[in-house]
Design a protein around this motif. Structure first.
Motif, PDB file in Angstrom:
ATOM      1  N   ARG A 157       0.825  -1.062  -0.176  1.00 35.72           N
ATOM      2  CA  ARG A 157      -0.104  -0.019  -0.032  1.00 35.72           C
ATOM      3  C   ARG A 157       0.745   1.188   0.071  1.00 35.72           C
ATOM      4  NH1 ARG A 157      -5.378   0.221   1.267  1.00 35.72           N
ATOM      5  NH2 ARG A 157      -6.263   2.106   1.465  1.00 35.72           N
ATOM      6  N   ILE A 158       2.038   1.058   0.795  1.00 38.72           N
ATOM      7  CA  ILE A 158       2.812   2.411   0.746  1.00 38.72           C
ATOM      8  C   ILE A 158       4.094   2.390  -0.194  1.00 38.72           C
ATOM      9  CG2 ILE A 158       2.111   2.863   3.041  1.00 38.72           C
ATOM     10  CD1 ILE A 158       4.731   1.720   4.211  1.00 38.72           C
ATOM     11  N   GLY A 159       3.906   1.277  -1.139  1.00 39.44           N
ATOM     12  CA  GLY A 159       5.021   1.014  -1.941  1.00 39.44           C
ATOM     13  C   GLY A 159       6.266   0.781  -1.488  1.00 39.44           C
ATOM     14  N   ALA A 160       6.300   0.108  -0.159  1.00 35.66           N
ATOM     15  CA  ALA A 160       7.777  -0.410   0.277  1.00 35.66           C
ATOM     16  C   ALA A 160       7.807  -1.846  -0.185  1.00 35.66           C
ATOM     17  CB  ALA A 160       7.795  -0.023   1.686  1.00 35.66           C
ATOM     18  N   PRO A 161       8.797  -2.230  -1.027  1.00 34.59           N
ATOM     19  CA  PRO A 161       8.896  -3.500  -1.231  1.00 34.59           C
ATOM     20  C   PRO A 161       9.248  -4.503  -0.190  1.00 34.59           C
ATOM     21  CG  PRO A 161      10.504  -2.204  -2.620  1.00 34.59           C
ATOM     22  CD  PRO A 161       9.706  -1.346  -1.716  1.00 34.59           C
ATOM     23  N   HIS A 162       8.339  -5.576   0.247  1.00 30.38           N
ATOM     24  CA  HIS A 162       8.585  -6.518   1.065  1.00 30.38           C
ATOM     25  C   HIS A 162       9.578  -7.553   0.688  1.00 30.38           C
ATOM     26  CE1 HIS A 162       5.486  -9.290  -0.638  1.00 30.38           C
ATOM     27  NE2 HIS A 162       4.653  -8.216  -0.408  1.00 30.38           N
ATOM     28  N   THR A 163      10.349  -8.199   1.712  1.00 30.64           N
ATOM     29  CA  THR A 163      10.889  -9.419   1.154  1.00 30.64           C
ATOM     30  C   THR A 163      10.437 -10.381   2.368  1.00 30.64           C
ATOM     31  OG1 THR A 163      12.948 -10.567   0.734  1.00 30.64           O
ATOM     32  CG2 THR A 163      13.220  -8.920   2.550  1.00 30.64           C
ATOM     33  N   VAL A 164       9.714 -11.506   2.325  1.00 24.39           N
ATOM     34  CA  VAL A 164       9.055 -12.289   3.300  1.00 24.39           C
ATOM     35  C   VAL A 164      10.265 -13.438   3.387  1.00 24.39           C
ATOM     36  CG1 VAL A 164       7.465 -13.548   4.117  1.00 24.39           C
ATOM     37  CG2 VAL A 164       7.118 -11.787   2.573  1.00 24.39           C
ATOM     38  N   VAL A 165      10.570 -13.581   4.409  1.00 26.61           N
ATOM     39  CA  VAL A 165      11.816 -14.614   4.742  1.00 26.61           C
ATOM     40  C   VAL A 165      10.994 -15.926   5.476  1.00 26.61           C
ATOM     41  CG1 VAL A 165      13.967 -15.355   5.737  1.00 26.61           C
ATOM     42  CG2 VAL A 165      13.838 -13.099   4.949  1.00 26.61           C
ATOM     43  N   PHE A 166      11.027 -17.192   5.076  1.00 23.43           N
ATOM     44  CA  PHE A 166      10.471 -18.211   5.505  1.00 23.43           C
ATOM     45  C   PHE A 166      10.758 -18.362   7.030  1.00 23.43           C
ATOM     46  CE2 PHE A 166      10.449 -22.896   6.245  1.00 23.43           C
ATOM     47  CZ  PHE A 166       8.948 -23.148   6.657  1.00 23.43           C
ATOM     48  N   GLY A 167       9.742 -18.452   7.859  1.00 21.14           N
ATOM     49  CA  GLY A 167       9.853 -18.633   9.480  1.00 21.14           C
ATOM     50  C   GLY A 167      10.914 -19.843   9.811  1.00 21.14           C
ATOM     51  N   GLY A 168      11.072 -20.713   9.038  1.00 22.46           N
ATOM     52  CA  GLY A 168      11.899 -21.903   9.349  1.00 22.46           C
ATOM     53  C   GLY A 168      13.459 -21.634   9.038  1.00 22.46           C
TER      54      GLY A 168
END
Ligand code: WTA
Length: 663
Positions: A157-168
């Motif tokens: 929504r705010i144009g901040a790219p996310h990087t999701v890192v697997f919780g494992g």
């Protein structure tokens, strides 16, 4: 590829026509192929019209500077607005977006689209308050809880790219990703539930932050959801609670429209080298590709379907087919926090029964582990709500396909075997459930508007009945745009192998059957060469798994002085088989199974050795680590086991007895 190596799957001649009612009401019908072929850009423009744009594009595709693509040039769009606000504005705010199911039986929460919108707006305001600006990167390291989806959408929504890192992943892996994309803020939780116990996450973030600080990158803020209530170390200068910041923030937030090519997220994936690649996806094309294929391949009817994708949000499947595709389509979906076997083995089927899930999307590795447990468990549940099943992540062997269709789908449901990659962002090869007669084990054809081919070493398409390399022959909207910070690596990894033809090299082997339908054979690095014959590990695994004794198998090519490489098979027996044969299968097992492979594929594919093992070494995402099995087969010290979900498995396997299959 030799004729013998192609024979195994080719004598699979079962066919499943689409159910008549599904075909009649299908979202996408057979004419889509011709329409897309006649005018690919017009086809994708139509798919884009399903979304809400602040400003329409001037040009569908800019491919003037390949392999750097721009889609929907000049268009402006907000991904989060498309995933939430527009459904509320259209009067559908009361529809459930997410049926969240926590692992502890008493934990559950439904979020309507209106509630999701409020949460996303609050989180967007809170992130802004924490200093996140358009273009800043945010790392997300979370369990499967609604806040993970909310955090992703708030970033978008705010144009901040996310990087999701697997919780494992470990603290080291998290740190390397944080550093590579220079994440300013990390969103995490105290922990999540795994197998009935709270499993911590915050300590890994603390450690990753310390590691990154040493290499000169300072994470500014860590936003922490309280999920388990376990103790956490706290740094007042950096750590903030979600309930103190997000819950108290305003639910009013005006979304800003971003350029269609504005970065949406970076997803790290392993390549052939040790350093993970940050795959960059941008906003407009990605949202078009994922929402369209979710509508097309799963035949989603948002008013009546309940959709469930069992992937983790830390992988591309979670991004494309839990978050962006389904929510852009206004779907009602299940989000499950825990493991399939807690508190007991039937948990997944209970969830399907309880929420009357109609569309279910999972991975062959999961299906095979359920096969191993036997059909009594799913047979005791009411799975009659299901109308469509999907598979992703690895080739699905015909036996698993049939079991999935018959036992889970009650023989009614089409199975869509969907081929795609982190890099492709969206499904590219799959049956259309209302159009295609499914063949167990085949992903069938490229979707309308997608160009895929099987080519030989010279990049020339192979005739039907032959195998080779899978390539993509034209750009597609959700394609990766580059590797984060490394354009050259992007060019070298994907576009150099068939540079003259301008093909994207997928790294997978495939074959075309006599009808020209596609069978994926696994990564080409898993292809063996035995006495000059190319053999796919997948093909031999599929043959082994078709034996009634076998639950799962992994095949590797081990160096052999006579034949170049030799086939070594690791086999997990089914529980019923071990009851009669004993844990290790007994004396004659190796010969029985190797004769079976010989019969299914031919003498060339006969394993040199077969090892009966209790488990296979898998990464946390369920991929078999053949490298480690090759170490054992070649009598080497077993290499790095840190990415294994359970690192003790290699000790059990190494201690096992390799049985020669010689008569
Ligand atoms: C494999 C997962 C056969 C393939 C979405 C690909 C498949 C890699 C299939 C990408 C399928 C994925 N049949 N193989 N239906 N789906 N693969 O990036 O080798 O985690 O290159 O993306 O998985 O894995 P990734």
């Amino acid at each position: 590829m030799s004729e013998e190596t192609l024979s195994n799957l080719l004598h699979e001649n079962r066919r499943f026509e689409p159910p008549a009612d599904l075909a009649a009401a299908a979202n996408v019908k057979a004419d889509a192929y011709a329409a897309a072929e006649a005018d690919p850009e017009g086809f994708w423009a139509q798919a884009a019209e399903r979304l809400t744009w602040d400003q329409k594009w001037d040009r569908v595709l800019d491919w003037d500077n390949p392999p750097f693509a721009k889609w929907f040039v000049g268009g402006r769009i907000n991904a989060a607005y498309n995933c939430v606000d527009r459904h509320v504005e259209a009067g559908r705010g009361d529809r459930v977006a997410i049926h969240w199911v926590g692992e502890p039986l008493e934990d559950a929460r439904d979020l309507t689209y209106a509630e999701l919108k409020d949460e996303v707006c609050k989180a967007a305001n809170a992130l802004t308050e924490l200093g996140v600006r358009t273009g800043d990167r945010v790392a997300i390291y979370m369990p499967m809880i609604p806040e993970a989806v909310i955090a992703m959408l708030a970033c978008a929504r705010i144009g901040a790219p996310h990087t999701v890192v697997f919780g494992g992943f470990s603290a080291e892996a998290l740190a390397s990703r944080i550093e590579d994309c220079e994440a300013k803020v990390v969103v995490t939780s105290d922990g999540g539930y795994r197998r009935g116990a709270p499993s911590p996450l915050k300590p890994a973030v603390d450690e990753a932050r310390a590691i990154s600080a040493k290499s000169g990158h300072a994470v500014e803020k860590v936003l922490v959801v309280r999920r388990t209530g376990q103790d956490v170390d706290w740094d007042d200068a950096v750590d903030v609670w979600w309930h103190d910041t997000v819950d108290t923030a305003s639910a009013e937030h005006t979304p800003e429209a971003f350029d269609a090519e504005h970065p949406l997220f970076v997803m790290y994936t392993s390549g052939t080298t040790g350093k993970p690649k940050g795959i960059l996806h941008t906003t407009g094309g990605y949202l078009v590709g994922t929402s369209w294929t979710h509508y097309e391949v799963f035949d989603l009817k948002p008013e009546t379907d309940v959709y469930w994708c069992s992937a983790d949000i830390g992988w591309i499947t979670g991004h494309s087919y839990i978050v962006y595709g389904p929510l852009a389509n206004g779907a009602t979906e299940v989000l499950y926090e825990g493991t399939p076997d807690f508190p007991e083995r039937g948990r997944w089927w209970d969830i399907i029964e309880q929420h009357k899930v109609t569309i279910f999307y999972t991975a062959p590795t999961a299906i095979r582990s359920f096969m191993k447990q036997g059909r009594e468990i799913p047979d005791s549940k009411d799975l009659s709500s299901l109308r469509l099943l999907g598979s992703v992540g690895e080739p699905i062997n015909p036996e698993a396909y049939i079991w999935y269709r018959e036992v889970i789908g009650g023989g009614r449901t089409p199975v869509v075997d969907t081929w795609w990659q982190t890099e492709t962002g969206m499904i590219l090869i799959s049956p259309l459930p209302g159009v295609t007669a499914g063949k167990p084990g085949s992903a069938m054809k490229p979707l309308p508007g997608v160009g895929a081919e099987v080519v030989n070493d010279e990049g020339v398409p192979v005739p039907n009945g032959h195998g080779g390399y899978l390539v993509l022959t034209q750009p597609w909207p959700a394609m990766l745009r580059t590797i984060w910070g490394d354009d050259q690596r992007y060019v070298d990894t994907y576009w150099a192998r068939f540079k003259d033809q301008g093909y994207y090299f997928a790294g997978d082997g495939a074959k075309k059957d006599e009808d020209g339908d596609l069978w994926l054979l696994g990564r080409v690095d898993d292809v063996m060469n035995v006495s000059g014959h190319r053999l796919s590990t997948t093909e031999i695994e599929s043959a082994l798994v078709s034996h009634p004794y076998v639950a799962e198998s992994a095949v590797v090519g081990a160096t052999d002085p006579d034949t170049g490489q030799a086939v070594v098979a690791y086999v997990i027996l089914r529980e019923e088989a071990t009851k009669t044969l004993g844990e290790d299968g007994g004396e004659g097992i190796a010969k029985v199974l190797s004769d079976h492979v010989r019969k299914e594929i031919g003498p060339i594919a006969k394993p040199r050795q077969i090892m009966i093992v209790p488990e296979l070494p898998k990464t946390r995402s369920g991929k078999i680590m053949r490298r480690l099995l090759r170490d054992v087969a070649e009598h080497r010290e077993v290499g790095d086991v840190t990415t294994l979900a359970d690192s003790t498995i290699m000790d059990l396997i190494s201690a096992g007895q390799a049985r020669s299959t010689d008569d």
